[in-house]
Structures are given as structure tokens and as C-alpha cells.
Design a protein around this motif. Structure first.
Motif, PDB file in Angstrom:
ATOM      1  N   TRP A  25      -1.142  88.534 -44.038  1.00 43.53           N
ATOM      2  CA  TRP A  25      -0.947  87.347 -44.375  1.00 43.53           C
ATOM      3  C   TRP A  25      -0.044  86.637 -43.158  1.00 43.53           C
ATOM      4  O   TRP A  25       0.047  85.503 -42.694  1.00 43.53           O
ATOM      5  N   GLU A  81       5.957  91.346 -50.133  1.00 46.12           N
ATOM      6  CA  GLU A  81       4.579  91.804 -49.959  1.00 46.12           C
ATOM      7  C   GLU A  81       4.658  93.351 -49.386  1.00 46.12           C
ATOM      8  O   GLU A  81       5.569  93.757 -48.753  1.00 46.12           O
ATOM      9  N   SER A 126       7.831  80.703 -45.334  1.00 47.98           N
ATOM     10  CA  SER A 126       6.644  81.405 -45.859  1.00 47.98           C
ATOM     11  C   SER A 126       7.079  82.926 -45.360  1.00 47.98           C
ATOM     12  O   SER A 126       6.675  83.887 -45.803  1.00 47.98           O
ATOM     13  N   LEU A 153       7.466  86.103 -47.481  1.00 49.06           N
ATOM     14  CA  LEU A 153       6.499  87.395 -47.238  1.00 49.06           C
ATOM     15  C   LEU A 153       7.235  88.569 -46.870  1.00 49.06           C
ATOM     16  O   LEU A 153       7.128  89.793 -47.259  1.00 49.06           O
ATOM     17  N   LYS A 205      -0.100  80.748 -53.045  1.00 46.46           N
ATOM     18  CA  LYS A 205      -0.215  81.877 -53.550  1.00 46.46           C
ATOM     19  C   LYS A 205       0.728  82.724 -54.189  1.00 46.46           C
ATOM     20  O   LYS A 205       0.728  83.168 -55.245  1.00 46.46           O
ATOM     21  N   TYR A 206       2.032  82.523 -53.659  1.00 44.74           N
ATOM     22  CA  TYR A 206       3.198  83.056 -53.945  1.00 44.74           C
ATOM     23  C   TYR A 206       3.509  82.311 -55.305  1.00 44.74           C
ATOM     24  O   TYR A 206       3.812  82.889 -56.493  1.00 44.74           O
ATOM     25  N   SER A 217       0.409  78.924 -43.727  1.00 46.82           N
ATOM     26  CA  SER A 217       1.853  78.763 -44.485  1.00 46.82           C
ATOM     27  C   SER A 217       1.644  78.226 -45.864  1.00 46.82           C
ATOM     28  O   SER A 217       1.954  78.686 -46.775  1.00 46.82           O
ATOM     29  N   TYR A 258      -0.305  80.812 -48.361  1.00 48.54           N
ATOM     30  CA  TYR A 258       0.848  81.676 -48.983  1.00 48.54           C
ATOM     31  C   TYR A 258       1.647  81.238 -49.800  1.00 48.54           C
ATOM     32  O   TYR A 258       1.831  81.823 -50.834  1.00 48.54           O
TER      33      TYR A 258
END
Length: 76
Positions: free
Chosen positions: A46, A38, A30, A34, A64-65, A58, A61
């Protein structure tokens, strides 16, 4: 050969090792994503979630990713 169990017989040292490896892998992956994807302010927020809320930060994220990536593919 018997394995000594701890935590009221639920977790052996091997289970703890597996959970530790899973946590490390989730966190490293993660943080890698990130760094790669991002903006600076989102990155900071995050990173706080990932570091201070183990597993959940983790997992959120990564969720979401991958959900964001999937929805972008459908729109294009």
C-alpha cells in the motif's frame, strides 16, 4: 484585482495551492491509517501505491479502509 491564470485559464495559483494541500492531507491521513492498521507485507504494498500513484493510491486506500470497516461493523 485580477488573478493571473495559467493552464489555459483554468487554474490560478490559488487553485494549485488548494490541490497541493488536498494532496498532502490525503497522503498524510492514508499513511497514518496505514501505519495503524496494516500487516507488514500489506503495509509495503500500500505504501508503494500511495507514494507512486498520486491521489489515486491514497484515495484507493481510504476507500478500502472505510468500506472494510463498514462491512466488519455489519457482520458483528
Amino acid at each position: 484585482m485580477t488573478v493571473p491564470y495559467t493552464f489555459f485559464g483554468l487554474l490560478s495559483p490559488y487553485h494549485k495551492l488548494g490541490i497541493g494541500i488536498l494532496y498532502a492531507a490525503l497522503t498524510i491521513y492514508s499513511i497514518y491509517l496505514l501505519f495503524k492498521n496494516e500487516k507488514p507485507m500489506h503495509y509495503f504494498i500500500w505504501m508503494l501505491f500511495i507514494i507512486f500513484i498520486p491521489f489515486v493510491g491514497s484515495a484507493l486506500y481510504l476507500f478500502k479502509y472505510f468500506i472494510g470497516r463498514k462491512s466488519k461493523q455489519h457482520v458483528s
